[in-house]
Design a protein around this motif. Structure first.
Motif, PDB file in Angstrom:
ATOM      1  N   ASP A  65       0.864  -1.184   0.000  1.00 12.81           N
ATOM      2  CA  ASP A  65       0.000   0.000   0.000  1.00 12.81           C
ATOM      3  C   ASP A  65       0.903   1.238   0.000  1.00 12.81           C
ATOM      4  OD1 ASP A  65      -1.774   2.032   0.506  1.00 12.81           O
ATOM      5  OD2 ASP A  65      -2.828   0.993   2.131  1.00 12.81           O
ATOM      6  N   GLN A  66       1.298   1.655  -1.208  1.00  9.21           N
ATOM      7  CA  GLN A  66       2.235   2.785  -1.331  1.00  9.21           C
ATOM      8  C   GLN A  66       1.644   4.059  -0.712  1.00  9.21           C
ATOM      9  OE1 GLN A  66       5.370   2.724  -2.371  1.00  9.21           O
ATOM     10  NE2 GLN A  66       5.793   4.935  -2.484  1.00  9.21           N
ATOM     11  N   ALA A  67       0.325   4.219  -0.836  1.00 11.23           N
ATOM     12  CA  ALA A  67      -0.306   5.425  -0.270  1.00 11.23           C
ATOM     13  C   ALA A  67      -0.143   5.443   1.247  1.00 11.23           C
ATOM     14  CB  ALA A  67      -1.784   5.476  -0.650  1.00 11.23           C
ATOM     15  N   TRP A  68      -0.301   4.279   1.885  1.00 14.86           N
ATOM     16  CA  TRP A  68      -0.115   4.227   3.348  1.00 14.86           C
ATOM     17  C   TRP A  68       1.339   4.554   3.707  1.00 14.86           C
ATOM     18  CZ3 TRP A  68       2.932   1.125   6.623  1.00 14.86           C
ATOM     19  CH2 TRP A  68       2.689   1.309   7.992  1.00 14.86           C
ATOM     20  N   ILE A  69       2.269   4.009   2.913  1.00 13.52           N
ATOM     21  CA  ILE A  69       3.681   4.272   3.195  1.00 13.52           C
ATOM     22  C   ILE A  69       3.957   5.776   3.109  1.00 13.52           C
ATOM     23  CG2 ILE A  69       6.063   3.939   2.374  1.00 13.52           C
ATOM     24  CD1 ILE A  69       5.243   1.090   1.545  1.00 13.52           C
ATOM     25  N   GLU A  70       3.501   6.391   2.012  1.00  9.54           N
ATOM     26  CA  GLU A  70       3.829   7.811   1.783  1.00  9.54           C
ATOM     27  C   GLU A  70       3.054   8.755   2.685  1.00  9.54           C
ATOM     28  OE1 GLU A  70       3.830   9.304  -2.249  1.00  9.54           O
ATOM     29  OE2 GLU A  70       4.558   7.389  -3.011  1.00  9.54           O
ATOM     30  N   ASN A  71       1.757   8.465   2.870  1.00 10.26           N
ATOM     31  CA  ASN A  71       0.891   9.450   3.518  1.00 10.26           C
ATOM     32  C   ASN A  71       0.631   9.171   4.992  1.00 10.26           C
ATOM     33  OD1 ASN A  71       0.648  10.552   0.945  1.00 10.26           O
ATOM     34  ND2 ASN A  71      -1.092   9.221   0.467  1.00 10.26           N
ATOM     35  N   ASP A  72       1.030   7.994   5.440  1.00 11.15           N
ATOM     36  CA  ASP A  72       0.733   7.625   6.814  1.00 11.15           C
ATOM     37  C   ASP A  72       2.029   7.242   7.554  1.00 11.15           C
ATOM     38  OD1 ASP A  72      -0.540   6.772   9.099  1.00 11.15           O
ATOM     39  OD2 ASP A  72      -2.221   5.893   8.014  1.00 11.15           O
ATOM     40  N   PHE A  73       2.635   6.158   7.088  1.00 10.59           N
ATOM     41  CA  PHE A  73       3.814   5.644   7.803  1.00 10.59           C
ATOM     42  C   PHE A  73       4.937   6.693   7.916  1.00 10.59           C
ATOM     43  CE2 PHE A  73       8.033   3.622   7.451  1.00 10.59           C
ATOM     44  CZ  PHE A  73       8.066   2.986   8.673  1.00 10.59           C
ATOM     45  N   VAL A  74       5.370   7.218   6.770  1.00  9.50           N
ATOM     46  CA  VAL A  74       6.521   8.144   6.799  1.00  9.50           C
ATOM     47  C   VAL A  74       6.218   9.377   7.665  1.00  9.50           C
ATOM     48  CG1 VAL A  74       7.995   9.671   5.416  1.00  9.50           C
ATOM     49  CG2 VAL A  74       7.570   7.328   4.652  1.00  9.50           C
ATOM     50  N   PRO A  75       5.084  10.079   7.453  1.00  6.06           N
ATOM     51  CA  PRO A  75       4.840  11.254   8.306  1.00  6.06           C
ATOM     52  C   PRO A  75       4.589  10.905   9.775  1.00  6.06           C
ATOM     53  CG  PRO A  75       3.094  11.009   6.636  1.00  6.06           C
ATOM     54  CD  PRO A  75       4.144  10.000   6.322  1.00  6.06           C
ATOM     55  N   THR A  76       3.967   9.760  10.040  1.00  4.48           N
ATOM     56  CA  THR A  76       3.723   9.407  11.453  1.00  4.48           C
ATOM     57  C   THR A  76       5.049   9.249  12.194  1.00  4.48           C
ATOM     58  OG1 THR A  76       1.631   8.338  10.968  1.00  4.48           O
ATOM     59  CG2 THR A  76       2.707   7.678  13.013  1.00  4.48           C
ATOM     60  N   VAL A  77       6.001   8.552  11.559  1.00  2.00           N
ATOM     61  CA  VAL A  77       7.305   8.355  12.215  1.00  2.00           C
ATOM     62  C   VAL A  77       8.045   9.695  12.292  1.00  2.00           C
ATOM     63  CG1 VAL A  77       9.546   7.201  12.036  1.00  2.00           C
ATOM     64  CG2 VAL A  77       7.447   5.934  11.507  1.00  2.00           C
ATOM     65  N   ALA A  78       8.037  10.426  11.189  1.00  2.00           N
ATOM     66  CA  ALA A  78       8.847  11.657  11.137  1.00  2.00           C
ATOM     67  C   ALA A  78       8.313  12.744  12.065  1.00  2.00           C
ATOM     68  CB  ALA A  78       8.899  12.169   9.695  1.00  2.00           C
ATOM     69  N   LYS A  79       7.005  12.709  12.317  1.00  2.00           N
ATOM     70  CA  LYS A  79       6.414  13.765  13.162  1.00  2.00           C
ATOM     71  C   LYS A  79       5.992  13.239  14.529  1.00  2.00           C
ATOM     72  CE  LYS A  79       4.807  16.278   9.119  1.00  2.00           C
ATOM     73  NZ  LYS A  79       3.659  16.464   8.250  1.00  2.00           N
ATOM     74  N   ARG A  80       6.502  12.101  14.913  1.00  2.00           N
ATOM     75  CA  ARG A  80       6.111  11.494  16.181  1.00  2.00           C
ATOM     76  C   ARG A  80       6.523  12.374  17.366  1.00  2.00           C
ATOM     77  NH1 ARG A  80       2.498   7.461  17.607  1.00  2.00           N
ATOM     78  NH2 ARG A  80       3.355   6.160  19.263  1.00  2.00           N
ATOM     79  N   GLY A  81       7.687  13.012  17.247  1.00  2.00           N
ATOM     80  CA  GLY A  81       8.148  13.878  18.345  1.00  2.00           C
ATOM     81  C   GLY A  81       7.144  14.985  18.605  1.00  2.00           C
ATOM     82  N   ALA A  82       6.637  15.599  17.536  1.00  2.00           N
ATOM     83  CA  ALA A  82       5.655  16.686  17.680  1.00  2.00           C
ATOM     84  C   ALA A  82       4.349  16.148  18.248  1.00  2.00           C
ATOM     85  CB  ALA A  82       5.419  17.347  16.325  1.00  2.00           C
ATOM     86  N   ALA A  83       3.943  14.940  17.837  1.00  2.00           N
ATOM     87  CA  ALA A  83       2.693  14.352  18.350  1.00  2.00           C
ATOM     88  C   ALA A  83       2.800  14.093  19.850  1.00  2.00           C
ATOM     89  CB  ALA A  83       2.387  13.053  17.602  1.00  2.00           C
ATOM     90  N   ILE A  84       3.985  13.709  20.292  1.00  2.18           N
ATOM     91  CA  ILE A  84       4.168  13.449  21.726  1.00  2.18           C
ATOM     92  C   ILE A  84       4.140  14.759  22.511  1.00  2.18           C
ATOM     93  CG2 ILE A  84       5.887  12.658  23.420  1.00  2.18           C
ATOM     94  CD1 ILE A  84       6.370  10.318  21.345  1.00  2.18           C
ATOM     95  N   ILE A  85       4.746  15.786  21.966  1.00  2.16           N
ATOM     96  CA  ILE A  85       4.695  17.102  22.630  1.00  2.16           C
ATOM     97  C   ILE A  85       3.236  17.549  22.741  1.00  2.16           C
ATOM     98  CG2 ILE A  85       5.276  19.563  22.375  1.00  2.16           C
ATOM     99  CD1 ILE A  85       7.930  18.629  21.045  1.00  2.16           C
ATOM    100  N   GLU A  86       2.486  17.369  21.685  1.00  3.55           N
ATOM    101  CA  GLU A  86       1.073  17.751  21.657  1.00  3.55           C
ATOM    102  C   GLU A  86       0.278  16.994  22.742  1.00  3.55           C
ATOM    103  OE1 GLU A  86      -0.394  19.928  19.662  1.00  3.55           O
ATOM    104  OE2 GLU A  86      -2.469  19.424  20.212  1.00  3.55           O
ATOM    105  N   ALA A  87       0.553  15.700  22.865  1.00  7.17           N
ATOM    106  CA  ALA A  87      -0.223  14.881  23.801  1.00  7.17           C
ATOM    107  C   ALA A  87       0.240  15.039  25.244  1.00  7.17           C
ATOM    108  CB  ALA A  87      -0.122  13.414  23.377  1.00  7.17           C
ATOM    109  N   ARG A  88       1.539  15.122  25.447  1.00  4.38           N
ATOM    110  CA  ARG A  88       2.118  15.048  26.788  1.00  4.38           C
ATOM    111  C   ARG A  88       2.411  16.417  27.382  1.00  4.38           C
ATOM    112  NH1 ARG A  88       6.380  12.855  29.869  1.00  4.38           N
ATOM    113  NH2 ARG A  88       8.017  14.016  28.816  1.00  4.38           N
ATOM    114  N   GLY A  89       2.495  17.399  26.485  1.00  6.90           N
ATOM    115  CA  GLY A  89       2.847  18.739  26.953  1.00  6.90           C
ATOM    116  C   GLY A  89       4.346  18.914  27.085  1.00  6.90           C
ATOM    117  N   SER A  90       5.107  17.875  26.903  1.00  6.65           N
ATOM    118  CA  SER A  90       6.567  17.999  26.847  1.00  6.65           C
ATOM    119  C   SER A  90       7.112  16.899  25.952  1.00  6.65           C
ATOM    120  CB  SER A  90       7.211  17.958  28.236  1.00  6.65           C
ATOM    121  OG  SER A  90       6.677  16.915  28.970  1.00  6.65           O
ATOM    122  N   SER A  91       8.355  17.060  25.533  1.00  6.16           N
ATOM    123  CA  SER A  91       8.863  16.169  24.492  1.00  6.16           C
ATOM    124  C   SER A  91       9.186  14.789  25.058  1.00  6.16           C
ATOM    125  CB  SER A  91      10.067  16.794  23.786  1.00  6.16           C
ATOM    126  OG  SER A  91      11.083  17.062  24.682  1.00  6.16           O
TER     127      SER A  91
END
Ligand SMILES: NC(=O)C1=CN([C@@H]2O[C@H](COP(=O)(O)OP(=O)(O)OC[C@H]3O[C@@H](n4cnc5c(N)ncnc54)[C@H](O)[C@@H]3O)[C@@H](O)[C@H]2O)C=CC1
Ligand SMILES: O=C([O-])CC(=O)C(=O)O
Length: 329
Positions: free
Chosen positions: A212-238
């Motif tokens: 599923d190339q669309a999942w790789i490009e639009n989901d997997f890659v950005p989820t991993v690459a932006k995980r740090g920001a998602a954690i800051i958003e959820a936890r309030g700290s990195s």
């Protein structure tokens, strides 16, 4: 237990990552149960009191592998004779700070620490940089330590590697132990490229399993690459415990070797492999053995991967040029 302790320096030791990292190093997570560890902890002067509290807690754990702890704000004293230096302390981005300001503030820290390591570290020292921007901080420290072999410096992309394994395991309904040959290419930033085209799930090609190339490009890659920001958003700290855990994984595997049938991701000095400009601290698939790493060669790179690998290299070139312009390297 062997009698002479290894000396491990940790900078930013009173910070969030330090609070997870120190206890695991002290309890043998890097060197195992038979090697005593001496912790050498560096902080800025105002944080030393808090660090004293952390040391009280280390004492209270009565870890059999903890031979001693020294704290201080003088890098030359703290790095004296260290075999492993984990450079975690860095200046976080404050309100109104531009990227250039951050590079400059951290540049001052990593030039000074590179120089101090150059002067006083043990001959066998290995230096892992976790503090952001990790790749460029590692480059600055390395270039300011001309007597230390350049391959002794690495920046942390193991957290991204672990995140990628976890995301792939969830998607494929497999266990993390079934996943191998994960690769993070490039910078520890949102431009990084987590690569599924060489990874395997239960021995099968991960991209084919996912199919599923669309999942790789639009989901997997950005989820991993932006995980740090998602954690800051959820936890309030990195991310802190996971960053400490990855820092341990990276140091342990560097010193004691990667698994025979697998590789790990480490940001290390490029030798031009895969067309990445020489000298950049770029994350590659590497195998490690006895404190040495070597870039995995011969992987086929398709057009999609090439574009992503070049984009993250371009960002690192920009960062390198910025710190060069500031006279930091
Ligand atoms: N490479 C990676 O995968 C990750 C990197 N990070 C980065 O790690 C760094 C540390 O994160 P946290 O522990 O959460 O930050 P923190 O702000 O809780 O702790 C940083 C500590 O560094 C200290 N420090 C600042 N300048 C120093 C210097 N010159 N010498 C020694 N210590 C100094 C501060 O006093 C503070 O106690 C940050 O740059 C963060 O962005 C965080 C998560 C993942
Ligand atoms: O994003 C951040 O600031 C912390 C970090 O590097 C990560 O969690 O990967």
């Amino acid at each position: 237990m062997s009698s002479s302790p290894v000396k491990v320096a940790v900078t930013g030791a009173a910070g969030q990552i330090g609070y997870s990292l120190l206890f695991r190093i002290a309890s043998g997570a890097v060197y195992g149960p038979d090697t005593p560890v001496q912790l050498q902890l560096l902080e800025i002067t105002p944080a030393l009191k808090a660090l004293e509290g952390v040391v009280m807690e280390l004492d209270d754990c009565a870890f059999p592998t903890l031979a001693g702890v020294e704290i201080g704000d003088d890098a030359e004293k703290i790095f004296d004779g260290v075999n492993l230096a984990l450079l975690v302390g860095a200046r976080p981005r404050g309100p109104g700070m531009e990227r250039g300001d951050l590079l400059e503030a951290n540049g001052a820290i990593f030039t000074a620490q590179g120089k101090a390591l150059n002067k006083v570290a043990a001959d066998d020292v290995r230096i892992g940089v976790t503090g952001n921007p990790a790749n460029t901080n590692a480059l600055i420290a390395q270039r300011n330590a001309p007597d230390i072999p350049a391959d002794r410096f690495s920046a942390l992309t193991r957290l991204d590697h672990n995140r990628a394994i976890s995301q792939l395991a969830a998607r494929t309904g497999s266990s993390v132990t079934e996943i191998a040959h994960m690769t993070i290419w490039g910078n520890h930033s949102a431009t990084q490229y987590p690569d599924l085209f060489h990874a395997t799930v239960g021995g099968r090609n991960a991209a084919e399993v996912v199919d599923d190339q669309a999942w790789i490009e639009n989901d997997f890659v950005p989820t991993v690459a932006k995980r740090g920001a998602a954690i800051i958003e959820a936890r309030g700290s990195s991310s802190a415990a996971s960053a400490a855990s990855a820092t341990i994984d990276a140091a342990r595997d560097w010193l004691h070797g990667s698994a025979a049938d697998d590789w790990v991701s480490m940001a290390v000095q490029s030798d031009g492999s895969y067309g990445i400009p020489e000298g950049l601290i770029y994350s590659f698939p590497v195998t490690t053995s006895g404190g040495d790493w070597s870039i995995v060669q011969g992987l086929d790179i398709d057009e999609f991967s090439r574009g992503r690998m070049d984009a993250t290299a371009a960002e690192l070139i920009e960062e390198r040029d910025a710190v060069q312009a500031l006279g930091l390297i």
